[in-house]
Design an enzyme around this catalytic site. Structure first.
Site, PDB file in Angstrom:
ATOM      1  N   GLY A 130       0.832  -1.204   0.000  1.00  0.00           N
ATOM      2  CA  GLY A 130       0.000   0.000   0.000  1.00  0.00           C
ATOM      3  C   GLY A 130       0.859   1.243   0.000  1.00  0.00           C
ATOM      4  O   GLY A 130       2.050   1.209   0.323  1.00  0.00           O
ATOM      5  N   GLY A 132       0.676   5.587   0.998  1.00  0.00           N
ATOM      6  CA  GLY A 132      -0.086   6.636   1.673  1.00  0.00           C
ATOM      7  C   GLY A 132       0.718   7.908   1.778  1.00  0.00           C
ATOM      8  O   GLY A 132       1.772   8.065   1.153  1.00  0.00           O
ATOM      9  N   GLN A 134       2.483   9.023   4.185  1.00  0.00           N
ATOM     10  CA  GLN A 134       3.769   8.933   4.872  1.00  0.00           C
ATOM     11  C   GLN A 134       4.777   8.063   4.146  1.00  0.00           C
ATOM     12  O   GLN A 134       5.946   8.015   4.522  1.00  0.00           O
ATOM     13  CB  GLN A 134       3.559   8.399   6.290  1.00  0.00           C
ATOM     14  N   GLY A 135       4.362   7.343   3.119  1.00  0.00           N
ATOM     15  CA  GLY A 135       5.314   6.512   2.402  1.00  0.00           C
ATOM     16  C   GLY A 135       4.678   5.270   1.818  1.00  0.00           C
ATOM     17  O   GLY A 135       3.458   5.170   1.693  1.00  0.00           O
ATOM     18  N   THR A 136       5.540   4.301   1.473  1.00  0.00           N
ATOM     19  CA  THR A 136       5.111   3.055   0.835  1.00  0.00           C
ATOM     20  C   THR A 136       5.380   1.885   1.765  1.00  0.00           C
ATOM     21  O   THR A 136       6.424   1.828   2.420  1.00  0.00           O
ATOM     22  CB  THR A 136       5.860   2.845  -0.493  1.00  0.00           C
ATOM     23  N   VAL A 137       4.445   0.926   1.810  1.00  0.00           N
ATOM     24  CA  VAL A 137       4.604  -0.264   2.644  1.00  0.00           C
ATOM     25  C   VAL A 137       4.858  -1.465   1.737  1.00  0.00           C
ATOM     26  O   VAL A 137       4.108  -1.719   0.802  1.00  0.00           O
ATOM     27  CB  VAL A 137       3.362  -0.513   3.520  1.00  0.00           C
ATOM     28  N   LYS A 151       7.831  -0.252   6.060  1.00  0.00           N
ATOM     29  CA  LYS A 151       7.364   1.068   5.642  1.00  0.00           C
ATOM     30  C   LYS A 151       8.553   1.960   5.322  1.00  0.00           C
ATOM     31  O   LYS A 151       9.437   2.161   6.148  1.00  0.00           O
ATOM     32  CB  LYS A 151       6.491   1.715   6.721  1.00  0.00           C
ATOM     33  N   ASP A 248      -4.974   9.954  14.599  1.00  0.00           N
ATOM     34  CA  ASP A 248      -5.452   9.593  13.268  1.00  0.00           C
ATOM     35  C   ASP A 248      -6.186   8.257  13.294  1.00  0.00           C
ATOM     36  O   ASP A 248      -5.907   7.355  12.492  1.00  0.00           O
ATOM     37  CB  ASP A 248      -4.280   9.539  12.280  1.00  0.00           C
TER      38      ASP A 248
END
Length: 453
Positions: A130, A132, A134-137, A151, A248
């Site tokens: 995924g 988002g 904040q970055g990529t997982v 992450k 969040d």
């Protein structure tokens, strides 16, 4: 006396003579003939020796140069990794963990860049789980065959470094079955990386809103997941040395493992609040649709801000609707306002998910809806504490365990057969059991409120 007829070796014979050439020469050896000349292949042989010697020398020089280049390159990489480690806050993080949270760093493994490259097949796109803000997982596989989620912060977005350090510091202090577990980190790369346990069944949002998973979560499972999430948040608010405010909470940050157990994740924007401070003034962060309006207007963060966000998640579970959708009418785009309007106008059951209506009974659904409504109150001081929310959900689950037939039959004609009277008696049973909830909650706690892993 005649002159020597041979230019090479002269051998006297009876009545004649014979001319020959010495070793290494060729010809007839006669002065008046071809004479003796140096054999050509001998000359070539010596030339080959010289060429071979030069070649070996060049190879040795190249090999030595290669080793020197490799050594310098490794030194450069090592310095670059140290530079990234410092830029990414690695030393600051370690010092802070060691000084403020003694022992917490022991459970966090420090990975090398090469280890994580190998685990993710050099961050191949097929390993992406995924992406988002904040970055990529990525999905990674460690040498011991342990599957992890890695992450990686966005490249060139240095502001994410602080977020990653913050998440690392917070998660290193948490040990709870309903909070995603941090395994380790890496600061040797251009951007920092965090390594978590791999949670197999995606997010709660996927299960609520993706039509492919429409029937995979029963109403009972939804209620249990809500209870587990509430327990995790109550733990963060009340049972850690320094209160943690998530900031969040949303259905995409609630992960589900192989048993559909809830795991609260993504603590990058979370904040630690000292016990002597009831609220924290911060830059407003969160997700539209879940963001506490009081926090939005005042920038004053309290634990009741998390309660509001959790109320939106409860509304999602009840209605199957997204927290914010531009597909709905303008006044109904925000789920919390739409939900509050439906309750005020006594239209609650018009917006409840049909699957929930089929599996739950009206009183039970209404009780959860009223709890969600209280969580969504405009003023934080009017909302319940998360511990109260967890206990109320626990009471509902206990009621369902004691009387599963009530959940299935109170709104059906079967109730008359089971109770011998009209289904109105179901309401009486529910009210009777509801009045006993306080004793039940104080004596038994199925969600392990406030306990760690």
């Amino acid at each position: 006396m005649t002159s020597q007829p041979c230019s090479g070796i002269c051998t006297n014979l009876q009545g004649t003579y014979n001319c020959s050439c010495p070793g290494g020469y060729q010809g007839d050896g006669r002065k008046d003939g071809k004479g003796c000349t140096l054999i050509i292949h001998e000359k070539r042989f010596h030339s080959t020796d010289v060429a071979l010697g030069v070649s070996i020398s060049l190879m040795l020089i190249l090999l030595g140069g290669s080793w020197l280049y490799w050594g310098l390159r490794q030194r450069k990489i090592s310095r670059q990794r140290e530079k990234f480690f410092l830029e990414n806050g690695g030393r600051l993080m370690l010092q802070r963990l060691l000084s403020e949270h003694e022992g917490s760093v022991e459970s966090v493994r420090i990975f090398t860049d090469e280890e994580l490259k190998k685990a993710t097949d050099h961050y191949h796109e097929s390993r992406i789980l995924g992406q988002g803000g904040q970055g990529t997982v990525y999905r990674g596989i460690l040498p011991n065959n342990m599957v992890v989620a890695i992450k990686k912060a966005k490249i060139l977005d240095r502001s994410q470094v602080e977020t990653f350090i913050n998440e690392l510091i917070i998660l290193s202090q948490i040990n709870h079955r309903n909070v995603v577990k941090l395994i380790g980190c890496c600061f040797e790369t251009e951007v920092p990386l965090l390594v978590y346990e791999f949670v197999t069944n995606g997010t709660l949002s996927d299960r609520i809103h993706n039509c492919r998973h429409e029937s995979t979560l029963s109403w009972r499972a939804c209620l249990r997941i809500a209870g587990e999430t509430a327990v995790a948040l109550s733990y963060l608010h009340n049972d850690v040395s320094t209160q943690i405010l998530h900031r969040d909470i949303k259905s995409t940050n609630i992960l589900l493992d192989e048993n559909y157990t809830a795991k609260v994740s993504d603590f990058g924007t979370s904040r630690l609040v000292p016990l002597d401070r009831m609220q924290l003034t911060t830059l407003v962060q969160g997700t539209l649709g879940y963001l506490d309006p009081e926090y939005f207007y005042t920038s004053q963060l309290t634990e009741r801000s998390n309660v509001y966000s959790f109320g939106v998640v409860l509304a999602e579970l009840l209605t199957g609707l997204r927290a914010l959708s531009f597909e709905r009418a303008e006044n109904d785009r925000n789920l919390s306002l739409y939900f509050a309007s439906a309750i005020k106008g006594e239209r609650l059951f018009e917006i409840i998910d049909p699957r929930v209506l089929n599996e739950g009974n009206p009183e039970e659904i209404k009780e959860v809806a009223m709890l969600a409504s209280r969580c969504l109150r405009a003023k934080g001081e009017d909302r319940p504490a998360m511990k109260e929310v967890a206990m109320e959900l626990e009471g509902l689950m206990r009621l369902m365990e004691r009387h599963p037939w009530v959940n299935q039959s109170c709104d059906l004609e079967e109730a008359e057969y089971l109770l011998g009277e009209r289904s109105s008696k179901c309401d009486g049973i529910l009210k009777s059991n509801a009045s006993k909830n306080d004793d039940s909650i104080s004596n038994q706690v199925p969600f392990e409120i406030g306990s760690g892993r």
